[in-house]
Design an enzyme around this catalytic site. Structure first.
Site, short mmCIF file in Angstrom:
data_model
loop_
_atom_site.label_atom_id
_atom_site.label_comp_id
_atom_site.label_asym_id
_atom_site.label_seq_id
_atom_site.Cartn_x
_atom_site.Cartn_y
_atom_site.Cartn_z
N ARG A 86 0.83 -1.22 0.00
CA ARG A 86 0.00 0.00 0.00
C ARG A 86 0.85 1.26 0.00
NH1 ARG A 86 -5.57 -1.05 1.81
NH2 ARG A 86 -6.02 -2.88 0.57
N ASP A 106 -6.84 -2.92 -7.56
CA ASP A 106 -7.37 -3.57 -6.36
C ASP A 106 -7.73 -5.02 -6.69
OD1 ASP A 106 -8.24 -2.80 -3.49
OD2 ASP A 106 -9.82 -4.12 -4.22
N ARG A 147 -3.37 6.51 1.16
CA ARG A 147 -3.92 7.74 1.76
C ARG A 147 -3.00 8.45 2.74
NH1 ARG A 147 -9.50 5.34 3.58
NH2 ARG A 147 -8.19 3.49 3.46
N TYR A 166 -14.88 -12.08 -0.34
CA TYR A 166 -15.59 -10.81 -0.61
C TYR A 166 -16.80 -11.05 -1.53
CZ TYR A 166 -11.67 -8.36 1.54
OH TYR A 166 -10.73 -7.91 2.42
N ARG A 207 -6.36 11.26 -6.05
CA ARG A 207 -7.62 10.53 -5.87
C ARG A 207 -8.79 11.51 -5.96
NH1 ARG A 207 -10.77 8.99 -1.42
NH2 ARG A 207 -11.47 6.83 -1.37
O1 1CP Z 1 -0.03 -1.80 -2.39
C1 1CP Z 1 -0.30 -0.93 -3.23
O2 1CP Z 1 0.10 0.25 -3.13
C2 1CP Z 1 -1.01 -1.33 -4.51
C3 1CP Z 1 -2.43 -1.20 -4.56
C4 1CP Z 1 -3.36 -2.09 -3.76
C5 1CP Z 1 -3.27 -3.47 -3.45
C6 1CP Z 1 -2.11 -4.41 -3.69
C7 1CP Z 1 -4.60 -1.65 -3.28
C8 1CP Z 1 -5.08 -0.27 -3.37
N1 1CP Z 1 -5.29 -2.74 -2.78
C9 1CP Z 1 -4.49 -3.85 -2.84
C10 1CP Z 1 -4.82 -5.21 -2.45
C11 1CP Z 1 -6.02 -5.47 -1.64
N2 1CP Z 1 -7.27 -4.91 -1.73
C12 1CP Z 1 -6.11 -6.50 -0.67
C13 1CP Z 1 -4.99 -7.46 -0.36
C14 1CP Z 1 -3.96 -6.87 0.55
C15 1CP Z 1 -4.44 -6.53 1.93
O3 1CP Z 1 -4.77 -7.45 2.71
O4 1CP Z 1 -4.46 -5.31 2.24
C16 1CP Z 1 -7.41 -6.50 -0.14
C17 1CP Z 1 -7.96 -7.40 0.94
C18 1CP Z 1 -8.15 -5.49 -0.82
C19 1CP Z 1 -9.58 -5.15 -0.64
C20 1CP Z 1 -9.72 -3.75 -0.25
N3 1CP Z 1 -9.58 -2.71 -1.11
C21 1CP Z 1 -9.90 -3.24 1.06
C22 1CP Z 1 -10.04 -4.05 2.34
C23 1CP Z 1 -11.48 -4.18 2.66
C24 1CP Z 1 -11.85 -4.98 3.88
O5 1CP Z 1 -12.70 -4.47 4.61
O6 1CP Z 1 -11.40 -6.12 4.10
C25 1CP Z 1 -9.92 -1.83 0.93
C26 1CP Z 1 -10.12 -0.82 2.02
C27 1CP Z 1 -9.69 -1.52 -0.45
C28 1CP Z 1 -9.54 -0.17 -1.05
C29 1CP Z 1 -8.16 0.20 -1.42
N4 1CP Z 1 -7.36 -0.54 -2.27
C30 1CP Z 1 -6.17 0.13 -2.46
C31 1CP Z 1 -6.21 1.35 -1.69
C32 1CP Z 1 -5.12 2.37 -1.63
C33 1CP Z 1 -7.45 1.36 -1.04
C34 1CP Z 1 -7.98 2.48 -0.16
C35 1CP Z 1 -8.91 3.26 -1.02
C36 1CP Z 1 -8.90 4.72 -0.87
O7 1CP Z 1 -8.10 5.44 -1.47
O8 1CP Z 1 -9.81 5.15 -0.13
#
Ligand code: 1CP
Length: 344
Positions: free
Chosen positions: A25, A75, A29, A152, A38
């Protein structure tokens, strides 16, 4: 291996005095420049599907910190969307999807051959990045592992215990396995296209692998990872694969050998000295500083970073966090971590 990028050298099994470093990540943010881009995109999904802006946020942490790797900004939930699930994000809460709990829900999903219609912008982001990244920076593509993506798709949201997915797995195993097979097939095609577009490494995120016990872990975490890795390596000989069976605990031992991956990413629940003795013996490991240090900083961050570097010093290692950096992290603490790793 001289001249090759630092991250690729670690994945090929080379021990280095200063390990390559990147952060899960890292585009996120906690960075003001990410929040600005964003806002320009409108929302998170529009950012993912806008190749210029997605490439821009991928590059931001590279410019700011000079990480050894960039991870494609996208994502794991784009694959369900490409298969026909509805997907939206609720501000402050997280993702929401249409649920799959019956054969009728499953029948509404589209064929794997159609996913590229939705995912083409992601491949374009990869192409832009492979042109624009500095020559020493490795480009990592990624996808979610089938089990994590399925949790999911079944629940329609993130859940604390993946309860709905475990329930379907027990109550309608045939439907659950059909869903996993569809995601596995889509993931192979998706990652294959990322590789063709210029991804030099791919990572498979199984964030909820730790909730699978015993035989279920073998069948639904290990086996899909093995299938995806085998298919990708058959099509793209030599492509390195990083696996992240998060919270696998003792099951990290032997995971790389059993799946054919080149590197296991470790979460911070495992002790680095234990992992050096039992996991790194089989090859490269990635990890595993607790993300909270990016919030709290100070001497504890420095001490823990040094401890991890020292523990993995005798084998191939990629320095990373144990999970993603959180929005409340201080960007200065990231710099302190990098300086500590690179001071040697
Ligand atoms: O790492 C990076 O910088 C690359 C981008 C990336 C990756 C590899 C994002 C951007 N998401 C992911 C993978 C991802 N997405 C995973 C696997 C890794 C982990 O466990 O964190 C999972 C479970 C998700 C699903 C997801 N997407 C969630 C979790 C939800 C939950 O309640 O379980 C969330 C909050 C997101 C949104 C998201 N994806 C990425 C970002 C930066 C964000 C936040 C969004 C924003 O800007 O508000």
């Amino acid at each position: 291996m001289a001249g090759q990028k630092k991250l690729l050298r670690a994945l090929a099994g080379e021990k280095q005095d200063v390990p390559p470093i990147w952060m899960m990540r890292q585009a996120g943010r906690y960075l003001p420049e990410y929040r600005a881009t964003r806002a320009e995109a409108g929302d998170f999904l529009k950012l993912c599907y806008n190749p210029d802006l997605a490439a821009e946020v991928t590059l931001q942490p590279i410019r700011r910190y000079g990480f050894d790797a960039a991870i494609l900004f996208a994502d794991i939930l784009l694959v369900p969307q490409a298969l026909g699930a509805d997907l939206w994000f609720v501000t402050g809460e997280g993702p929401r999807l249409s649920t799959i709990t019956t054969e009728a829900d499953f029948a509404k999903l589209g064929p794997v051959a159609d996913i590229h219609e939705t995912l083409n912008p992601i491949y374009e982001t990869v192409r832009i990045l492979s042109r624009e990244l500095p020559s020493e920076t490795t480009l990592i593509g990624f996808a979610g592992a089938p089990w994590t993506v399925a949790t999911y798709m079944i629940a329609g949201r993130g859940t604390p215990d993946q309860g709905p997915a475990h329930a379907l797995r027990e109550e309608n195993t045939a439907l659950f396995e059909a869903l996993l097979a569809r995601i596995t097939e889509a993931t192979i095609e998706y990652l294959s296209c990322q590789i063709e577009a210029g991804a030099e490494v791919v990572k498979i995120f199984d964030s909820w692998a730790g909730s699978l016990q015993g035989e279920a872990f073998e069948k639904y975490a290990l086996e899909p990872c093995r299938q995806i890795t085998a298919a990708l390596k058959a099509r793209h000989p030599g492509i390195p694969v990083i696996g992240f069976p998060r919270e696998a605990g003792e099951k990290y031992v032997g995971f790389a050998k059993a799946t054919g991956i080149d590197c296991v990413a470790l979460d911070n629940s495992v002790d680095p000295e234990w992992a050096a003795a039992h996991v790194q013996v089989d090859g490269c490991v990635q990890g595993n500083l607790a993300s909270r240090h990016m919030v709290t900083g100070g001497q504890e961050l420095v001490d823990e970073t040094r401890r991890i570097v020292a523990a993995f010093r005798n084998g191939p290692h990629i320095f990373n966090l144990g999970h993603g950096i959180t929005p409340d992290a201080d960007p200065d603490n990231v710099q302190l971590m990098i300086d500590t790793v690179r001071e040697g």
